[in-house]
Design an enzyme around this catalytic site. Structure first.
Site, PDB file in Angstrom:
ATOM      1  CE  LYS A 158      -4.023   0.471   2.268  1.00  0.00           C
ATOM      2  NZ  LYS A 158      -5.124   0.564   1.118  1.00  0.00           N
TER       3      LYS A 158
HETATM    4  C1  LIG Z   1      -6.321  -0.581  -4.104  1.00  0.00           C
HETATM    5  C2  LIG Z   1      -6.798  -1.013  -2.929  1.00  0.00           C
HETATM    6  N1  LIG Z   1      -7.411  -2.546  -3.134  1.00  0.00           N
HETATM    7  C3  LIG Z   1      -8.184  -3.202  -2.277  1.00  0.00           C
HETATM    8  C4  LIG Z   1      -8.270  -2.460  -0.891  1.00  0.00           C
HETATM    9  C5  LIG Z   1      -8.979  -3.218   0.129  1.00  0.00           C
HETATM   10  O1  LIG Z   1      -7.975  -3.696   1.047  1.00  0.00           O
HETATM   11  P1  LIG Z   1      -8.422  -3.897   2.580  1.00  0.00           P
HETATM   12  O2  LIG Z   1      -8.822  -2.790   3.164  1.00  0.00           O
HETATM   13  O3  LIG Z   1      -7.332  -4.648   3.126  1.00  0.00           O
HETATM   14  O4  LIG Z   1      -9.808  -4.833   2.769  1.00  0.00           O
HETATM   15  C6  LIG Z   1      -7.756  -1.141  -0.741  1.00  0.00           C
HETATM   16  C7  LIG Z   1      -7.920  -0.600   0.453  1.00  0.00           C
HETATM   17  N2  LIG Z   1      -8.072   0.890   0.485  1.00  0.00           N
HETATM   18  C8  LIG Z   1      -7.968   1.578   1.758  1.00  0.00           C
HETATM   19  C9  LIG Z   1      -7.783   3.070   1.445  1.00  0.00           C
HETATM   20  C10 LIG Z   1      -9.200   3.886   0.991  1.00  0.00           C
HETATM   21  C11 LIG Z   1      -8.812   5.333   0.995  1.00  0.00           C
HETATM   22  O5  LIG Z   1      -9.598   6.074   0.390  1.00  0.00           O
HETATM   23  O6  LIG Z   1      -7.717   5.890   1.313  1.00  0.00           O
HETATM   24  C12 LIG Z   1      -9.197   1.394   2.740  1.00  0.00           C
HETATM   25  O7  LIG Z   1     -10.228   0.745   2.558  1.00  0.00           O
HETATM   26  O8  LIG Z   1      -9.043   1.731   3.896  1.00  0.00           O
HETATM   27  C13 LIG Z   1      -6.888  -0.790  -1.655  1.00  0.00           C
HETATM   28  O9  LIG Z   1      -6.639   0.735  -1.387  1.00  0.00           O
END
Ligand SMILES: Cc1[nH+]cc(COP(=O)(O)O)c(CN[C@@H](CCC(=O)O)C(=O)O)c1O
Length: 306
Positions: A158
């Protein structure tokens, strides 16, 4: 502050929200060399409970590895800081944002001896894609921007700089009247959303792209896969989903810490299923919220009580 939070933990200390400042020549600002997490804490009868903190913390440290970024705090220190941050602000359900980045010592692409700075903020954050989204679903468009390939930049980290790809896709969708985008990978198959993973339901079976499709290994994705399998569903968690399969899906939904479980009702104005939250989506969404709000006592190991 309008979100009635006033404190941020930064580099080992609690500072006032407005004093959480960094140098304008910070490496992370110029070169995107930061890593972050998004974690939710839910209000439960046993008090605030942080959902899958250990997995998020693990991913936080792992995200820095490709950039030789050693986070200068132990996991226990970050855990205690986060719990104290929640207690100090009397937060119950909230969103927690840890971030680590190369700060300022000298400029240039190489981070050289730039210090690694770490901050943690927490604030109340409602439904990521809008209050109606969880129940009514969202209208999305397939972005003209492709996801960067995992061979170009590690999609499983991330990394703050990567989110310009998410910004390009998401803003293109919103500029065109949709709520969110779906991003295809460089092979033109379905990867994920700008900030979410994506699931497809067809003839009662569940599919979600695998890591080889250039996606983030989402923790909510992992949770929903587990919940689905516990309910007897067949889940293909290494699927290659073509763009055309989006239109013929019975159901589609996003998962993410912020997005939780959000139904997708239209893709480029093609109605998915009957255009409302599908039955499998609803069952898994209900199971998810029963779990995180502790109406179900399953997976106690996934909760860190504040
Ligand atoms: C690209 C991406 N793909 C999948 C996910 C889902 O991953 P998980 O949270 O581990 O289930 C997230 C989380 N995106 C984070 C950031 C959002 C933002 O606007 O900043 C979040 O959901 O916290 C992503 O950024």
């Amino acid at each position: 502050d309008e979100m009635d939070v006033d404190t941020i933990w930064m580099d080992g200390e609690f500072v006032d929200w407005d004093d959480a400042q960094i140098h304008v020549l910070s490496h992370g600002l110029h070169y995107g060399s930061g890593v972050f997490e998004g974690v939710r804490c839910y209000a439960t009868d046993e008090g605030p409970a942080i959902f899958r903190w250990d997995e998020h913390l693990e991913r936080f440290y792992a995200s820095g590895k490709p950039y030789d970024m050693d986070i200068p705090f132990e996991k226990e220190e970050l855990t205690e800081a986060t719990m104290e941050l929640i207690r100090r602000q009397d937060l119950t359900s909230c969103y927690i944002r840890p971030v680590a980045f190369y700060g300022y010592d000298s400029l240039g692409v190489s981070p050289k001896d730039n210090p690694v700075q770490v901050a943690i903020a927490a604030w109340p954050w409602g439904a990521y894609l809008g209050d109606e989204a969880l129940e009514k679903g969202v209208d999305v468009m397939v972005s003209s921007w492709r996801k960067h390939a995992s061979s170009q930049i590690p999609t499983n980290a991330k990394t703050t700089g990567l989110y310009v790809n998410s910004l390009l896709a998401g803003e293109e969708a919103r500029r065109n009247g949709y709520t969110e985008a779906i991003v295809l990978n460089k092979e033109g198959n379905v990867a994920e959303g700008p900030g979410e993973n994506i699931f497809l339901v067809k003839d009662g079976d569940i599919y979600t792209p695998g890591l080889s499709e250039s996606i983030l290994d989402g923790i909510t994705r992992d949770t929903v896969i587990e919940l689905a399998r516990e309910r007897g569903y067949t889940v293909n968690d290494n699927a290659t989903i073509s763009r055309g399969e989006l239109n013929t899906a019975d159901e589609l939904f996003f998962t993410g810490t912020a997005a939780e479980v959000t139904p997708i009702r239209k893709v480029d104005n093609v109605v998915i299923g009957d255009g409302s939250r599908g039955p499998v989506t609803e069952e898994l969404q209900q199971a998810f919220f029963d779990l995180v709000e502790r109406r179900s006592d399953d997976h106690e190991e996934w909760f860190t009580y504040v």
